[in-house]
Design a protein around this motif. Structure first.
Motif, PDB file in Angstrom:
ATOM      1  N   VAL A 390       0.820  -1.211   0.000  1.00 22.48           N
ATOM      2  CA  VAL A 390       0.000   0.000   0.000  1.00 22.48           C
ATOM      3  C   VAL A 390       0.854   1.261   0.000  1.00 22.48           C
ATOM      4  CG1 VAL A 390      -1.961  -1.157   1.089  1.00 22.48           C
ATOM      5  CG2 VAL A 390      -0.200  -0.087   2.524  1.00 22.48           C
ATOM      6  N   THR A 391       2.164   1.113  -0.242  1.00 21.34           N
ATOM      7  CA  THR A 391       3.059   2.262  -0.321  1.00 21.34           C
ATOM      8  C   THR A 391       3.864   2.185  -1.615  1.00 21.34           C
ATOM      9  OG1 THR A 391       4.836   1.109   0.836  1.00 21.34           O
ATOM     10  CG2 THR A 391       3.331   2.416   2.192  1.00 21.34           C
ATOM     11  N   ASP A 392       4.066   3.323  -2.242  1.00 24.17           N
ATOM     12  CA  ASP A 392       4.957   3.404  -3.395  1.00 24.17           C
ATOM     13  C   ASP A 392       5.809   4.658  -3.284  1.00 24.17           C
ATOM     14  OD1 ASP A 392       4.427   1.091  -4.797  1.00 24.17           O
ATOM     15  OD2 ASP A 392       2.878   1.987  -6.064  1.00 24.17           O
ATOM     16  N   LEU A 393       7.094   4.505  -3.581  1.00 25.43           N
ATOM     17  CA  LEU A 393       8.000   5.635  -3.695  1.00 25.43           C
ATOM     18  C   LEU A 393       8.109   6.043  -5.155  1.00 25.43           C
ATOM     19  CD1 LEU A 393      10.863   4.420  -1.322  1.00 25.43           C
ATOM     20  CD2 LEU A 393       9.143   6.160  -0.815  1.00 25.43           C
ATOM     21  N   TYR A 394       8.148   7.349  -5.392  1.00 22.35           N
ATOM     22  CA  TYR A 394       8.278   7.877  -6.750  1.00 22.35           C
ATOM     23  C   TYR A 394       9.487   8.800  -6.832  1.00 22.35           C
ATOM     24  CZ  TYR A 394       3.555   6.257  -7.871  1.00 22.35           C
ATOM     25  OH  TYR A 394       2.448   5.483  -8.094  1.00 22.35           O
ATOM     26  N   LEU A 395      10.289   8.609  -7.871  1.00 19.80           N
ATOM     27  CA  LEU A 395      11.321   9.579  -8.198  1.00 19.80           C
ATOM     28  C   LEU A 395      10.647  10.785  -8.839  1.00 19.80           C
ATOM     29  CD1 LEU A 395      14.064   7.316  -9.829  1.00 19.80           C
ATOM     30  CD2 LEU A 395      13.788   7.954  -7.432  1.00 19.80           C
ATOM     31  N   GLU A 396      11.043  11.992  -8.403  1.00 22.30           N
ATOM     32  CA  GLU A 396      10.429  13.210  -8.923  1.00 22.30           C
ATOM     33  C   GLU A 396      11.502  14.120  -9.497  1.00 22.30           C
ATOM     34  OE1 GLU A 396       7.306  13.382  -9.020  1.00 22.30           O
ATOM     35  OE2 GLU A 396       6.482  12.176  -7.385  1.00 22.30           O
ATOM     36  N   LYS A 397      11.274  14.591 -10.727  1.00 20.36           N
ATOM     37  CA  LYS A 397      12.122  15.628 -11.299  1.00 20.36           C
ATOM     38  C   LYS A 397      11.657  16.961 -10.738  1.00 20.36           C
ATOM     39  CE  LYS A 397      15.024  17.896 -13.786  1.00 20.36           C
ATOM     40  NZ  LYS A 397      16.434  17.951 -13.365  1.00 20.36           N
ATOM     41  N   VAL A 398      12.480  17.526  -9.832  1.00 22.31           N
ATOM     42  CA  VAL A 398      12.100  18.697  -9.054  1.00 22.31           C
ATOM     43  C   VAL A 398      12.794  19.936  -9.616  1.00 22.31           C
ATOM     44  CG1 VAL A 398      12.207  19.761  -6.766  1.00 22.31           C
ATOM     45  CG2 VAL A 398      11.707  17.313  -6.994  1.00 22.31           C
ATOM     46  N   SER A 399      12.058  21.037  -9.655  1.00 22.29           N
ATOM     47  CA  SER A 399      12.619  22.339 -10.018  1.00 22.29           C
ATOM     48  C   SER A 399      12.019  23.378  -9.073  1.00 22.29           C
ATOM     49  CB  SER A 399      12.270  22.684 -11.472  1.00 22.29           C
ATOM     50  OG  SER A 399      10.877  22.930 -11.605  1.00 22.29           O
ATOM     51  N   PRO A 400      12.534  24.623  -9.093  1.00 23.35           N
ATOM     52  CA  PRO A 400      11.932  25.657  -8.235  1.00 23.35           C
ATOM     53  C   PRO A 400      10.450  25.875  -8.522  1.00 23.35           C
ATOM     54  CG  PRO A 400      14.073  26.367  -9.017  1.00 23.35           C
ATOM     55  CD  PRO A 400      13.753  25.107  -9.759  1.00 23.35           C
ATOM     56  N   GLU A 401      10.021  25.544  -9.725  1.00 25.11           N
ATOM     57  CA  GLU A 401       8.623  25.772 -10.090  1.00 25.11           C
ATOM     58  C   GLU A 401       7.710  24.608  -9.700  1.00 25.11           C
ATOM     59  OE1 GLU A 401      11.187  26.114 -12.360  1.00 25.11           O
ATOM     60  OE2 GLU A 401      11.307  28.261 -11.870  1.00 25.11           O
ATOM     61  N   GLY A 402       8.267  23.428  -9.480  1.00 27.64           N
ATOM     62  CA  GLY A 402       7.429  22.294  -9.143  1.00 27.64           C
ATOM     63  C   GLY A 402       8.055  20.976  -9.545  1.00 27.64           C
ATOM     64  N   TYR A 403       7.224  20.031  -9.993  1.00 22.76           N
ATOM     65  CA  TYR A 403       7.688  18.700 -10.350  1.00 22.76           C
ATOM     66  C   TYR A 403       7.121  18.339 -11.722  1.00 22.76           C
ATOM     67  CZ  TYR A 403       3.044  17.278  -8.676  1.00 22.76           C
ATOM     68  OH  TYR A 403       1.685  17.149  -8.492  1.00 22.76           O
ATOM     69  N   ILE A 429       9.339  24.426   9.075  1.00 24.96           N
ATOM     70  CA  ILE A 429       9.632  23.639   7.880  1.00 24.96           C
ATOM     71  C   ILE A 429       8.558  23.898   6.832  1.00 24.96           C
ATOM     72  CG2 ILE A 429      10.789  21.815   9.182  1.00 24.96           C
ATOM     73  CD1 ILE A 429       8.283  20.069   8.701  1.00 24.96           C
ATOM     74  N   THR A 430       8.914  23.691   5.598  1.00 21.23           N
ATOM     75  CA  THR A 430       7.956  23.741   4.501  1.00 21.23           C
ATOM     76  C   THR A 430       7.716  22.325   4.011  1.00 21.23           C
ATOM     77  OG1 THR A 430       8.674  25.945   3.813  1.00 21.23           O
ATOM     78  CG2 THR A 430       7.479  24.620   2.194  1.00 21.23           C
ATOM     79  N   VAL A 431       6.464  21.917   3.998  1.00 16.83           N
ATOM     80  CA  VAL A 431       6.089  20.597   3.497  1.00 16.83           C
ATOM     81  C   VAL A 431       5.583  20.768   2.071  1.00 16.83           C
ATOM     82  CG1 VAL A 431       4.558  18.618   3.780  1.00 16.83           C
ATOM     83  CG2 VAL A 431       5.501  19.774   5.788  1.00 16.83           C
ATOM     84  N   ARG A 432       6.188  20.029   1.157  1.00 18.47           N
ATOM     85  CA  ARG A 432       5.776  20.070  -0.242  1.00 18.47           C
ATOM     86  C   ARG A 432       5.209  18.704  -0.639  1.00 18.47           C
ATOM     87  NH1 ARG A 432      10.735  22.391  -3.658  1.00 18.47           N
ATOM     88  NH2 ARG A 432      11.802  20.608  -2.711  1.00 18.47           N
ATOM     89  N   SER A 433       4.119  18.736  -1.372  1.00 19.84           N
ATOM     90  CA  SER A 433       3.460  17.492  -1.778  1.00 19.84           C
ATOM     91  C   SER A 433       3.138  17.512  -3.251  1.00 19.84           C
ATOM     92  CB  SER A 433       2.161  17.282  -0.991  1.00 19.84           C
ATOM     93  OG  SER A 433       2.411  17.099   0.385  1.00 19.84           O
ATOM     94  N   THR A 434       3.284  16.335  -3.872  1.00 22.16           N
ATOM     95  CA  THR A 434       2.787  16.129  -5.224  1.00 22.16           C
ATOM     96  C   THR A 434       1.336  15.666  -5.124  1.00 22.16           C
ATOM     97  OG1 THR A 434       3.316  13.776  -5.382  1.00 22.16           O
ATOM     98  CG2 THR A 434       5.112  15.339  -5.806  1.00 22.16           C
ATOM     99  N   ASP A 435       0.710  15.426  -6.268  1.00 19.46           N
ATOM    100  CA  ASP A 435      -0.665  14.925  -6.202  1.00 19.46           C
ATOM    101  C   ASP A 435      -0.715  13.455  -5.789  1.00 19.46           C
ATOM    102  OD1 ASP A 435       0.332  13.811  -8.510  1.00 19.46           O
ATOM    103  OD2 ASP A 435      -1.182  14.659  -9.847  1.00 19.46           O
ATOM    104  N   ARG A 436       0.450  12.828  -5.615  1.00 18.67           N
ATOM    105  CA  ARG A 436       0.498  11.457  -5.103  1.00 18.67           C
ATOM    106  C   ARG A 436       0.762  11.420  -3.604  1.00 18.67           C
ATOM    107  NH1 ARG A 436       2.869  11.429 -10.002  1.00 18.67           N
ATOM    108  NH2 ARG A 436       4.847  12.071  -9.085  1.00 18.67           N
ATOM    109  N   GLY A 437       1.545  12.381  -3.117  1.00 18.56           N
ATOM    110  CA  GLY A 437       1.868  12.368  -1.700  1.00 18.56           C
ATOM    111  C   GLY A 437       3.024  13.298  -1.391  1.00 18.56           C
ATOM    112  N   PRO A 438       3.462  13.343  -0.137  1.00 15.88           N
ATOM    113  CA  PRO A 438       4.487  14.296   0.293  1.00 15.88           C
ATOM    114  C   PRO A 438       5.861  13.982  -0.276  1.00 15.88           C
ATOM    115  CG  PRO A 438       3.969  12.763   2.059  1.00 15.88           C
ATOM    116  CD  PRO A 438       2.971  12.512   0.976  1.00 15.88           C
ATOM    117  N   LEU A 439       6.652  15.027  -0.433  1.00 18.92           N
ATOM    118  CA  LEU A 439       8.034  14.893  -0.889  1.00 18.92           C
ATOM    119  C   LEU A 439       8.898  14.583   0.339  1.00 18.92           C
ATOM    120  CD1 LEU A 439       9.362  15.268  -3.743  1.00 18.92           C
ATOM    121  CD2 LEU A 439      10.230  17.439  -2.881  1.00 18.92           C
TER     122      LEU A 439
END
Length: 914
Positions: A390-403, A429-439
């Motif tokens: 029930v868990t998946d890790l995703y590699l994210e291409k991150v930039s200052p504008e987003g993913y 702290i700043t928490v950043r999240s994608t539409d899949r889950g937190p970074l």
């Protein structure tokens, strides 16, 4: 760039060291042990009142609390609201400090209690957002009835806290007062809901396997890694269900049908009704190691998560029992805690009716209303971890504008979190999240460079300074598991049981069932994702939307079973059903079935030729400590020609050994030491430092080296980095299946080891086994002495119960005051009596059967149970660890349920009055 305004996560030892000042203060409290005037008054002030009368404004009528000799309470009330108010009051009496720590853990607020050393843990937990999800569940998902019960429970807790100074609640608060102006806050319903998130984390599935597979790529080939994660051995270890499939017409799971789609009766028994896209198996290695370090911080309070964490449960039909009624056994395997994770109690409406429906008893969580595992007057149920992925890790291409997703940059969802720190400055702290889950990579400086060396394919975006890592997890979505708890408590038949299980979304569990009409059953519930692409075994490419989840397996299509012909159902974290029978992917990382098959075999041997199983047989099965790997390896060890007389002396211990792991067994001690050294030599020394235990150092060629070792390409000293409790090879039953085929091969690359100053190189199986026996002989000589006749498994395999916050490190006097033990235990890794230890880290017991119960269905007062510790969370109370001796011997206590039995067992009665 990743947002991270906190420092890199500290190692567990460093974090604990920062508690020493507080621990030294606690030593002052310890004066109670020697009659100190201040300590005696402080400790006794927090002991609960268990007799007489107490006035509680919130109650509508009198409530009786009857406690037996073990301090286990049975509560009697006239309304459901009063029942849950009393449950909150009584649990706060015995366990409020534990409850308070739990809610600070789930909210990421430990720093408010314990200072700067917990900031990184808080930051990680704030990033996951457990508390926010629990609030969403309470506000938008849970039923009005569930919310009413939670509110009543909170009223009871707060009634206990009213007008009490912290030092009068628990002795730990008296210690905190020396270094902290901490004040206890009122309890809220969301505090109760949030604890289910912590339990979901403890039973989260294969996240660590997903990380480890990737980390292994720095030292091993894909073929070697595949060997270390073999397929489930269906031909050796039976799955839970032996047949069943999803009907192609109704789209419902049919438990009586195989792939031929034969019809079966209805569920109620009535008869009516990072693979492709990343171009390789690994994310950037140091980065994933950093994530692993972050994960290691949370087990400081919840315990290790690994292959050995699981549970046993099984249910036997009355056709196979001496009583003619079903018997149900359960013993969840979790990290040892002091006090125990579980709190035993009974919740009884004096007159069961439509307005007061509860008559239930069993194991509860302190801080949550209702009963988690137990029975009511009609049914009994038990839980084991399903192990669904029930868990998946995703590699994210991150930039200052987003993913990046499908060539377009999407902005992060962000929120600011302020962490208050006792004795220090606040951290933001700043928490950043994608539409899949937190970074989650934002919580580790090592993760900032994720993907620097990942062998990604041509379609992958430029890695630049690295990829981020996000987490998608079902527990980070609002769910209805709290509704399911109350529905289970009220269920009267299998149909209602399944209806309750439908809402048991997180954590995904195996549920076993029995009722007074003689029926037995099984249901696998849970919110289990379907993946559009990939199988969840490796980090997936977040920039490719093909790897998204495409919904969840409908509950109607999840496996279940009702009154199987074989007459029993066993769940012990093995595969649920063969892939030949079922098309949905539940996980690729099952437990490997050693415990479950042993239980199956014990039941079969007892019932062949018409034999019957008694309640005491069930208890004996729970304490079965036979080692499966010994049955495979020991015959080969005895055939190895040993010339060294000292090693030969130890080898002789294995002659005639029956493979049981009793505490006094010298053979078990030596065999397990040999097994540990076999794993180290054949696998451990070949694994990368990111998965090996701290302090485990080997000379290896550099990762980037090519060609032979020479003056320009020298061996380097490389030391392990993983917490010993979660390092590899851990020696669990996955490693049994790794070694099983190799034992038939005299020559294999895994048997090859380099020469050392004292030992020649090994090239064959028997050479490596001989070296392992020698190393084990001298290891145990150092630990247990030269005389092998004095060796015993229990002296190596010890359990020390530690207070989870203030007893994990510090001066010896503090350990003695708060902690208890050690106990010399039998059992072992992947045995039915699963006193787990990690072969990469040592022999210390790191997970245990956290409780045991045997339910005599229909004759409830003949049921029996035991807890790991005791009812009380007060360090010097008589019920602090009064059950542990019995637990360590495999003994059970009588479990009174009926009013007459409860009255007969009662030692104290407290009346709560409005």
């Amino acid at each position: 760039m990743p947002s991270n305004t906190t420092a890199p996560p500290a190692k567990k030892k460093g974090r604990r060291a920062r508690l020493i000042v507080l621990l030294l203060v606690l030593a002052l409290v310890g004066a109670v042990a020697f009659g100190g005037w201040w300590g005696v008054g402080t400790v006794r002030a927090s002991f609960p009142q268990t007799t007489g009368e107490v006035r509680i404004d919130a109650l509508s009528g009198d409530v009786e609390v009857k406690r037996d000799a073990q301090g286990v309470p049975q509560i009697y009330a006239d309304t459901e609201a009063d029942l849950f108010r009393a449950q909150g009051y009584v649990q706060a009496q015995d366990r409020f400090y534990e409850m308070d720590v739990r809610r600070h853990l789930t909210a990421g607020r430990l720093s408010e209690m314990f200072g700067e050393g917990q900031v990184e843990t808080d930051a990680f937990l704030r990033t996951l957002g457990w508390r926010q999800v629990a609030q969403q569940e309470y506000d938008k998902v849970l039923t009005p009835e569930t919310k009413k019960n939670l509110q009543a429970y909170a009223e009871g807790v707060n009634a206990y806290l009213k007008d009490r100074a912290p030092k009068d609640v628990s002795v730990e608060y008296a210690a905190l007062a020396f270094t902290n102006d901490y004040a206890i806050e009122p309890w809220t319903p969301v505090d109760s809901v949030a604890w289910l998130k912590a339990m979901a984390w403890d039973l989260r599935g294969n996240m660590q396997d997903e990380i480890d597979r990737s980390l292994l790529t720095s030292r091993l080939t894909p073929a070697q890694i595949k060997q270390l994660y073999p397929a489930y051995p269906y031909e050796l270890h039976e799955p839970i269900l032996d047949r069943g499939t999803v009907d192609p017409v109704t789209k419902k799971f049919d438990p009586k049908a195989g792939k031929d789609g034969k019809d079966g009766e209805d569920a109620d028994g009535s008869g009516t009704g990072a693979g492709e896209g990343t171009g390789g198996p690994s994310a950037q290695l140091a980065a994933l190691s950093g994530l692993s370090d972050v994960l290691d911080q949370v087990p400081a309070l919840l315990g290790p998560n690994g292959n050995g964490i699981g549970s046993n449960s099984w249910v036997v039909s009355g056709e196979l029992t001496t009583s003619g009624k079903p018997l149900l056994a359960n013993d969840p395997h979790l990290a040892p805690m002091l006090p125990s994770l579980w709190y035993q109690m009974g919740l009884h409406c004096r007159s069961v009716s439509a307005t007061c429906r509860y008559d239930v008893a069993g194991y509860t969580f302190s801080g949550m209303p209702g009963v988690i595992i137990g029975h009511n007057d009609s049914i009994a149920w038990g839980l084991t971890n399903l192990g669904a992925d029930v868990t998946d890790l995703y590699l994210e291409k991150v930039s200052p504008e987003g993913y990046l997703v499908d060539g377009k940059v999407k902005p992060f969802d962000t929120r600011e979190e302020t962490i208050k720190v006792a004795g220090g400055s606040n951290r933001t702290i700043t928490v950043r999240s994608t539409d899949r889950g937190p970074l989650v990579s934002d919580r580790s400086s090592e993760l900032e460079k994720v993907g620097q060396k990942a062998p990604v394919g041509n379609a992958a975006p430029d890695r630049g300074t690295g990829y981020g890592v996000s987490l998608q997890w079902t527990a980070l979505q609002p769910g209805k598991s709290m509704d399911a708890i109350f529905a289970l408590n009220l269920a009267k038949n299998f149909k209602q049981f399944r209806a309750a299980a439908k809402n048991f979304e997180v954590p995904s569990q195996n549920l076993v069932y029995a009722d007074t009409k003689g029926n037995i059953g099984y249901q696998s519930p849970g919110k289990i994702p379907r993946r559009a692409t990939g199988d969840g075994t490796l980090p997936a490419p977040g920039w490719d939307s093909r790897y998204r989840w495409k919904g969840y397996i409908p509950f109607e299509q999840l496996p279940y079973e009702y009154n199987p012909d074989r007459g029993y159902i066993v769940t012990a974290n093995q595969a649920v059903i063969s892939p030949d029978q079922y098309d949905e992917l539940l996980t690729e990382d099952w437990g490997y079935g050693s415990r479950s098959q042993r239980i199956n075999d014990l039941i079969e041997s007892k019932t062949k030729d018409g034999g019957k199983i008694s309640p005491d047989d069930m208890r004996t099965m729970q304490t079965d400590n036979r080692s499966e790997i010994a049955t495979l390896l020991n015959p080969l060890l005895l055939k190895v020609d040993i010339s060294d007389p000292y090693v030969r002396e130890a080898q002789k211990l294995l002659e005639g050994w029956d493979y049981t792991q009793e505490p006094d067994s010298a053979a078990a001690a030596y065999f397990n030491a040999v097994w540990r050294n076999v794993l180290k030599l054949s696998f451990g020394d070949k694994l990368p430092k990111e998965v090996r235990a701290e302090g485990d150092c080997v000379n290896v060629r550099p990762v980037d080296a090519t060609g032979p070792v020479d003056e320009q390409n020298k061996l380097v000293r490389e030391c392990g980095e993983r917490d010993p409790d979660s390092a590899q090879p851990d020696g669990g039953d996955r490693w049994y299946e790794v070694v099983r085929p190799l034992l038939k091969q005299e020559k294999n690359e895994w048997w090859v080891t380099p020469a050392t100053r004292t030992d020649p190189a090994t090239e064959t199986r028997d050479q490596l086994l001989a070296r392992a026996m020698k190393d084990a002989r001298w290891e145990l000589t150092a630990k247990l002495g030269k005389d092998v006749s004095t060796w015993s498994w229990g002296r190596l395999h010890q359990l020390t119960l530690k207070n989870q916050t203030l007893g994990t490190a510090g001066p010896g006097v503090v350990q003695q005051l708060l902690n208890r033990g050690p106990w010399n235990l039998g059992g072992g890794e992947a045995a039915v009596d699963a006193t787990g230890w990690n072969a990469a880290g040592g022999y210390e017991v790191i997970w245990v059967p956290s409780m045991r119960m045997v339910v005599n269905v229909g004759d409830w007062d003949r049921s029996r149970w035991v807890n790991l510790t005791g009812a009380s969370g007060h360090a010097f109370h008589a019920n602090y660890t009064d059950q542990t001796d019995a637990w360590s011997k495999g003994e059970l206590y009588d479990w009174a349920y009926g009013k007459a039995a409860v009255d007969a067992a009662a030692k104290d009665t407290l009346t709560l009055k409005p």
